[in-house]
Motif scaffolding. Sequence first.
Motif, PDB file in Angstrom:
ATOM      1  N   MET A 193       0.831  -1.195   0.000  1.00  0.00           N
ATOM      2  CA  MET A 193       0.000   0.000   0.000  1.00  0.00           C
ATOM      3  C   MET A 193       0.873   1.256   0.000  1.00  0.00           C
ATOM      4  SD  MET A 193      -3.054  -1.034  -0.166  1.00  0.00           S
ATOM      5  CE  MET A 193      -4.097  -2.446   0.149  1.00  0.00           C
ATOM      6  N   TYR A 194       0.304   2.325  -0.531  1.00  0.00           N
ATOM      7  CA  TYR A 194       1.030   3.577  -0.688  1.00  0.00           C
ATOM      8  C   TYR A 194       0.344   4.677   0.127  1.00  0.00           C
ATOM      9  CZ  TYR A 194       3.205   1.122  -4.582  1.00  0.00           C
ATOM     10  OH  TYR A 194       3.882   0.205  -5.342  1.00  0.00           O
ATOM     11  N   ILE A 195       1.155   5.440   0.854  1.00  0.00           N
ATOM     12  CA  ILE A 195       0.609   6.500   1.689  1.00  0.00           C
ATOM     13  C   ILE A 195       1.199   7.846   1.273  1.00  0.00           C
ATOM     14  CG2 ILE A 195       0.335   7.392   4.027  1.00  0.00           C
ATOM     15  CD1 ILE A 195       0.549   4.546   5.070  1.00  0.00           C
ATOM     16  N   PHE A 196       0.329   8.727   0.784  1.00  0.00           N
ATOM     17  CA  PHE A 196       0.714  10.094   0.454  1.00  0.00           C
ATOM     18  C   PHE A 196       0.711  10.897   1.762  1.00  0.00           C
ATOM     19  CE2 PHE A 196      -0.441   8.360  -3.492  1.00  0.00           C
ATOM     20  CZ  PHE A 196      -0.276   9.251  -4.549  1.00  0.00           C
ATOM     21  N   VAL A 197       1.737  11.743   1.961  1.00  0.00           N
ATOM     22  CA  VAL A 197       1.772  12.554   3.174  1.00  0.00           C
ATOM     23  C   VAL A 197       2.076  14.019   2.840  1.00  0.00           C
ATOM     24  CG1 VAL A 197       2.318  10.744   4.838  1.00  0.00           C
ATOM     25  CG2 VAL A 197       4.175  11.855   3.599  1.00  0.00           C
ATOM     26  N   ASP A 198       1.354  14.900   3.498  1.00  0.00           N
ATOM     27  CA  ASP A 198       1.581  16.332   3.390  1.00  0.00           C
ATOM     28  C   ASP A 198       2.736  16.721   4.324  1.00  0.00           C
ATOM     29  OD1 ASP A 198       0.950  19.041   2.630  1.00  0.00           O
ATOM     30  OD2 ASP A 198      -0.009  19.275   4.582  1.00  0.00           O
ATOM     31  N   TYR A 199       3.181  17.971   4.246  1.00  0.00           N
ATOM     32  CA  TYR A 199       4.288  18.440   5.087  1.00  0.00           C
ATOM     33  C   TYR A 199       3.814  19.391   6.176  1.00  0.00           C
ATOM     34  CZ  TYR A 199       8.974  20.059   6.372  1.00  0.00           C
ATOM     35  OH  TYR A 199      10.123  20.361   7.063  1.00  0.00           O
ATOM     36  N   ASP A 200       3.540  20.657   5.813  1.00  0.00           N
ATOM     37  CA  ASP A 200       3.141  21.655   6.807  1.00  0.00           C
ATOM     38  C   ASP A 200       1.835  21.251   7.478  1.00  0.00           C
ATOM     39  OD1 ASP A 200       5.205  23.817   6.306  1.00  0.00           O
ATOM     40  OD2 ASP A 200       4.353  23.618   4.305  1.00  0.00           O
ATOM     41  N   GLY A 201       1.856  21.192   8.794  1.00  0.00           N
ATOM     42  CA  GLY A 201       0.667  20.792   9.544  1.00  0.00           C
ATOM     43  C   GLY A 201       0.473  19.288   9.599  1.00  0.00           C
ATOM     44  N   THR A 202       1.375  18.534   8.981  1.00  0.00           N
ATOM     45  CA  THR A 202       1.234  17.077   8.934  1.00  0.00           C
ATOM     46  C   THR A 202       2.535  16.407   9.386  1.00  0.00           C
ATOM     47  OG1 THR A 202      -0.375  17.287   7.136  1.00  0.00           O
ATOM     48  CG2 THR A 202       0.593  15.112   7.479  1.00  0.00           C
ATOM     49  N   LEU A 203       3.549  16.364   8.523  1.00  0.00           N
ATOM     50  CA  LEU A 203       4.846  15.841   8.947  1.00  0.00           C
ATOM     51  C   LEU A 203       5.475  16.728  10.008  1.00  0.00           C
ATOM     52  CD1 LEU A 203       6.502  14.618   5.629  1.00  0.00           C
ATOM     53  CD2 LEU A 203       5.801  13.219   7.573  1.00  0.00           C
ATOM     54  N   VAL A 204       5.216  18.019   9.880  1.00  0.00           N
ATOM     55  CA  VAL A 204       5.637  18.959  10.926  1.00  0.00           C
ATOM     56  C   VAL A 204       4.394  19.661  11.447  1.00  0.00           C
ATOM     57  CG1 VAL A 204       7.920  19.251   9.902  1.00  0.00           C
ATOM     58  CG2 VAL A 204       6.111  20.884   9.338  1.00  0.00           C
ATOM     59  N   LYS A 205       4.463  20.093  12.699  1.00  0.00           N
ATOM     60  CA  LYS A 205       3.286  20.674  13.340  1.00  0.00           C
ATOM     61  C   LYS A 205       3.095  22.148  13.002  1.00  0.00           C
ATOM     62  CE  LYS A 205       3.338  17.345  17.140  1.00  0.00           C
ATOM     63  NZ  LYS A 205       3.397  17.157  18.611  1.00  0.00           N
ATOM     64  N   ASN A 206       4.121  22.760  12.403  1.00  0.00           N
ATOM     65  CA  ASN A 206       4.002  24.158  12.019  1.00  0.00           C
ATOM     66  C   ASN A 206       2.928  24.325  10.957  1.00  0.00           C
ATOM     67  OD1 ASN A 206       6.928  23.248  12.454  1.00  0.00           O
ATOM     68  ND2 ASN A 206       7.026  25.422  12.963  1.00  0.00           N
ATOM     69  N   SER A 207       2.153  25.380  11.069  1.00  0.00           N
ATOM     70  CA  SER A 207       1.215  25.705  10.008  1.00  0.00           C
ATOM     71  C   SER A 207       1.982  26.291   8.825  1.00  0.00           C
ATOM     72  CB  SER A 207       0.192  26.736  10.494  1.00  0.00           C
ATOM     73  OG  SER A 207       0.824  27.982  10.736  1.00  0.00           O
ATOM     74  N   GLU A 208       1.396  26.198   7.655  1.00  0.00           N
ATOM     75  CA  GLU A 208       2.013  26.789   6.467  1.00  0.00           C
ATOM     76  C   GLU A 208       2.198  28.295   6.646  1.00  0.00           C
ATOM     77  OE1 GLU A 208       1.411  26.932   1.610  1.00  0.00           O
ATOM     78  OE2 GLU A 208       0.009  25.823   2.872  1.00  0.00           O
ATOM     79  N   GLU A 209       1.230  28.942   7.313  1.00  0.00           N
ATOM     80  CA  GLU A 209       1.296  30.394   7.493  1.00  0.00           C
ATOM     81  C   GLU A 209       2.533  30.796   8.309  1.00  0.00           C
ATOM     82  OE1 GLU A 209      -2.657  29.214   6.341  1.00  0.00           O
ATOM     83  OE2 GLU A 209      -1.381  28.528   7.996  1.00  0.00           O
ATOM     84  N   LYS A 210       2.805  30.082   9.390  1.00  0.00           N
ATOM     85  CA  LYS A 210       3.963  30.414  10.220  1.00  0.00           C
ATOM     86  C   LYS A 210       5.257  30.174   9.463  1.00  0.00           C
ATOM     87  CE  LYS A 210       6.228  29.620  14.648  1.00  0.00           C
ATOM     88  NZ  LYS A 210       6.183  28.947  15.962  1.00  0.00           N
ATOM     89  N   PHE A 211       5.313  29.067   8.758  1.00  0.00           N
ATOM     90  CA  PHE A 211       6.510  28.751   7.984  1.00  0.00           C
ATOM     91  C   PHE A 211       6.777  29.847   6.955  1.00  0.00           C
ATOM     92  CE2 PHE A 211       8.745  26.946   4.378  1.00  0.00           C
ATOM     93  CZ  PHE A 211       9.769  26.214   4.970  1.00  0.00           C
ATOM     94  N   MET A 212       5.726  30.253   6.229  1.00  0.00           N
ATOM     95  CA  MET A 212       5.905  31.228   5.165  1.00  0.00           C
ATOM     96  C   MET A 212       6.286  32.601   5.699  1.00  0.00           C
ATOM     97  SD  MET A 212       5.663  29.384   2.576  1.00  0.00           S
ATOM     98  CE  MET A 212       5.403  30.324   1.072  1.00  0.00           C
ATOM     99  N   LYS A 213       5.786  32.960   6.872  1.00  0.00           N
ATOM    100  CA  LYS A 213       6.147  34.240   7.466  1.00  0.00           C
ATOM    101  C   LYS A 213       7.645  34.314   7.712  1.00  0.00           C
ATOM    102  CE  LYS A 213       5.146  37.279  11.395  1.00  0.00           C
ATOM    103  NZ  LYS A 213       4.338  37.454  12.641  1.00  0.00           N
ATOM    104  N   THR A 214       8.204  33.252   8.275  1.00  0.00           N
ATOM    105  CA  THR A 214       9.644  33.221   8.524  1.00  0.00           C
ATOM    106  C   THR A 214      10.410  33.124   7.214  1.00  0.00           C
ATOM    107  OG1 THR A 214       9.186  32.065  10.602  1.00  0.00           O
ATOM    108  CG2 THR A 214      11.463  32.071   9.831  1.00  0.00           C
ATOM    109  N   TYR A 215       9.914  32.324   6.296  1.00  0.00           N
ATOM    110  CA  TYR A 215      10.536  32.145   4.986  1.00  0.00           C
ATOM    111  C   TYR A 215      10.711  33.482   4.269  1.00  0.00           C
ATOM    112  CZ  TYR A 215      10.740  30.799   0.014  1.00  0.00           C
ATOM    113  OH  TYR A 215      11.085  30.672  -1.326  1.00  0.00           O
ATOM    114  N   PHE A 216       9.649  34.269   4.209  1.00  0.00           N
ATOM    115  CA  PHE A 216       9.726  35.531   3.478  1.00  0.00           C
ATOM    116  C   PHE A 216      10.561  36.573   4.209  1.00  0.00           C
ATOM    117  CE2 PHE A 216       6.105  33.852   1.033  1.00  0.00           C
ATOM    118  CZ  PHE A 216       6.593  34.104  -0.246  1.00  0.00           C
TER     119      PHE A 216
END
Length: 213
Positions: A1-24
């Motif tokens: 079986m194959y399992i697709f996994v997301d990153y932000d909010g899934t593999l890591v607990k950070n929300s995409e919004e927080k990650f992007m704020k620091t990124y920019f």
Amino acid sequence: MYIFVDYDGTLVKNSEEKFMKTYFSILSRKVKLPIEKIFNLVMDSIYEITKIEDPSKNLFERFLESISKKTGKSKDYWYNIFLDFYKNEFDELRKIIKVNKKLTNFIKNSNYKFIFASNPLFPEIAVKKRIDFANLSPENFFYIATMENSHYAKPNPKFFAEILEKIGVAADKCLMIGDTENDKASEKVGIKFINVNNFKPELIKIYFEKYFS
């Protein structure tokens, strides 16, 4: 079986919004532009490449074309800027990452085949670092979606369909673990979705048996 996994909010607990704020914030310093300006340039280009489909070019090619047209600077200029950024300053983001250890340990200790199915809005060099930020390795994944090997982005179901075609696997052999409606779009191509908040390693086998037996 194959399992697709997301990153932000899934593999890591950070929300995409927080990650992007620091990124920019870091990217702004790199390109010597106000954070609002580089944010708008990048996000307008991302919006364009995800809304206007062009399967003849991958997402990275289209992104470089878009930001080049918006700034009057060459594609090579932006390619070199981003490549250097991802080689160097991007590592600063590691310090904000909070790993979802329950899920990452499951990946490390499972015999399932995992698909890194974060939205492919980063080139390969950055994606591999993001995987490392989560204390994982590219070898933990059967397939990794990047800007270079993707022509569509979530929530477009073609993102999932393209991966299925590339790996030669039917949707009824797959499961998607994520945290947003973007991830749940997998169901439009027949991939069952489970919210990461409901994820329990001991239930995955039961889940597959329930839906795919």
